[in-house]
Design a protein around this motif. Structure first.
Motif, PDB file in Angstrom:
ATOM      1  N   LYS A   1      -2.952  23.097  72.344  1.00 47.44           N
ATOM      2  CA  LYS A   1      -2.070  21.993  72.735  1.00 47.44           C
ATOM      3  C   LYS A   1      -2.824  20.734  73.128  1.00 47.44           C
ATOM      4  CE  LYS A   1       1.821  24.902  74.101  1.00 47.44           C
ATOM      5  NZ  LYS A   1       2.755  25.284  75.194  1.00 47.44           N
TER       6      LYS A   1
ATOM      7  N   VAL B   1      -3.271  16.896  69.174  1.00 46.08           N
ATOM      8  CA  VAL B   1      -1.968  16.292  68.871  1.00 46.08           C
ATOM      9  C   VAL B   1      -1.313  16.980  67.671  1.00 46.08           C
ATOM     10  CG1 VAL B   1      -0.802  14.175  68.159  1.00 46.08           C
ATOM     11  CG2 VAL B   1      -2.637  14.067  69.865  1.00 46.08           C
ATOM     12  N   GLN B   2      -2.090  17.232  66.643  1.00 53.50           N
ATOM     13  CA  GLN B   2      -1.522  17.859  65.445  1.00 53.50           C
ATOM     14  C   GLN B   2      -0.990  19.259  65.745  1.00 53.50           C
ATOM     15  OE1 GLN B   2      -4.192  17.690  62.078  1.00 53.50           O
ATOM     16  NE2 GLN B   2      -4.760  15.569  62.495  1.00 53.50           N
TER      17      GLN B   2
ATOM     18  N   ARG C   1       0.229  20.207  68.688  1.00 53.30           N
ATOM     19  CA  ARG C   1       1.475  20.041  69.448  1.00 53.30           C
ATOM     20  C   ARG C   1       2.632  19.729  68.523  1.00 53.30           C
ATOM     21  NH1 ARG C   1      -1.682  16.710  72.953  1.00 53.30           N
ATOM     22  NH2 ARG C   1      -0.458  14.901  72.279  1.00 53.30           N
ATOM     23  N   ASP C   2       2.380  18.902  67.506  1.00 53.51           N
ATOM     24  CA  ASP C   2       3.443  18.537  66.561  1.00 53.51           C
ATOM     25  C   ASP C   2       3.761  19.667  65.595  1.00 53.51           C
ATOM     26  OD1 ASP C   2       3.469  16.079  67.787  1.00 53.51           O
ATOM     27  OD2 ASP C   2       2.254  15.072  66.250  1.00 53.51           O
ATOM     28  N   HIS C   3       2.752  20.447  65.249  1.00 54.03           N
ATOM     29  CA  HIS C   3       2.932  21.541  64.289  1.00 54.03           C
ATOM     30  C   HIS C   3       2.258  22.792  64.844  1.00 54.03           C
ATOM     31  CE1 HIS C   3       4.315  18.520  61.397  1.00 54.03           C
ATOM     32  NE2 HIS C   3       3.240  17.799  61.722  1.00 54.03           N
ATOM     33  N   PRO C   4       2.932  23.515  65.745  1.00 52.39           N
ATOM     34  CA  PRO C   4       2.326  24.700  66.376  1.00 52.39           C
ATOM     35  C   PRO C   4       1.955  25.765  65.350  1.00 52.39           C
ATOM     36  CG  PRO C   4       4.329  24.022  67.525  1.00 52.39           C
ATOM     37  CD  PRO C   4       4.288  23.249  66.257  1.00 52.39           C
TER      38      PRO C   4
END
Length: 240
Positions: A168, A171-172, A174-177
């Motif tokens: 987490k 950023v990537q 968080r946007d695409h777990p």
């Protein structure tokens, strides 16, 4: 008289024979009547009992993995140099160091190439084929031809981790777990130093690399340790 006497003596014997035949017929009828229900029941039971086991697809099975969940791969032996840990961050850092550490004086290209490859476990869905490994490994700046040239100069390379961010913190991510629990991503800044016996000077630089690590409780991970699921060295695929 003799004929009449003979007829009279024959008649009783004939009656006795017919009586015996009639009695035998009656007994036969009774026996058949009694045995018919038994025969019917025996025939019915023979029909109900299968003569051979049912197909495996029809037998009751124990609980298995849920639909859509791939089974765990065999927990293969830990490869030489591979970290044996449940700490995904430590595993990712060790992978990054191993990718950028080699010595042409003591190892062949095949040994360098296959070292980290032996850690890589292909997932059941085929999303991390070994062709990706080859592509990304050569993204570290080394291939068989370059290694052969560098061998003439006694080239060797070392690496240390400068900074690491995982899951987490990216950023990537968080946007695409990650698609399942237990799959982790770490992006590291690696300090790489190139040296050779032919040149006293050394060349140092920083480079990013992203490493994907698969750990329990993921259904696709070994039971008691993490495993390498992939890494990116290509600039366009680094996870920030």
């Amino acid at each position: 008289m003799r004929g009449t006497s003979a007829w009279k003596s024959y008649l009783p014997r004939s009656r006795r024979q017919w009586f015996l035949i009639a009695l035998l017929g009656t007994l036969t009828t009774v026996v058949i009547t009694l045995l018919l229900p038994l025969g019917a029941n025996t025939s019915q039971r023979a029909t109900d009992v299968p003569t051979s086991p049912p197909p495996a697809s029809q037998t009751a099975a124990g609980p298995g993995p849920a639909a859509g969940v791939n089974p765990a791969p065999a927990d293969v032996a830990v490869s030489p140099g591979e970290p044996q840990t449940l700490d995904f961050k430590a595993y990712a850092e060790d992978t990054a160091r191993a990718l950028y550490t080699w010595d042409t004086r003591t190892s062949s290209y095949t040994q360098v190439y296959s070292h980290v490859r032996s850690w890589w476990i292909v997932l059941p869905d085929g999303s991390n084929p070994l062709t990706v490994y080859t592509q990304e490994f050569e993204g570290t700046g080394i291939n068989s031809a370059a290694f052969a040239q560098l061998s003439a100069y006694g080239a060797h390379r070392t690496a240390t981790i400068v900074q690491a961010s995982c899951d987490k913190a990216l950023v990537q991510f968080r946007d695409h777990p990650a698609p399942w629990v237990g799959l982790h991503v770490c992006t590291m800044t690696v300090s790489v130093t190139d040296r050779s016996t032919a040149d006293p000077h050394k060349t140092a630089y920083h480079i990013p690399v992203s490493v994907m690590v698969n750990c329990p409780p993921a259904a696709t991970a070994p039971a008691h340790r993490c495993a390498l699921a992939g890494f990116y060295t290509s600039a366009s695929r680094i996870v920030y």
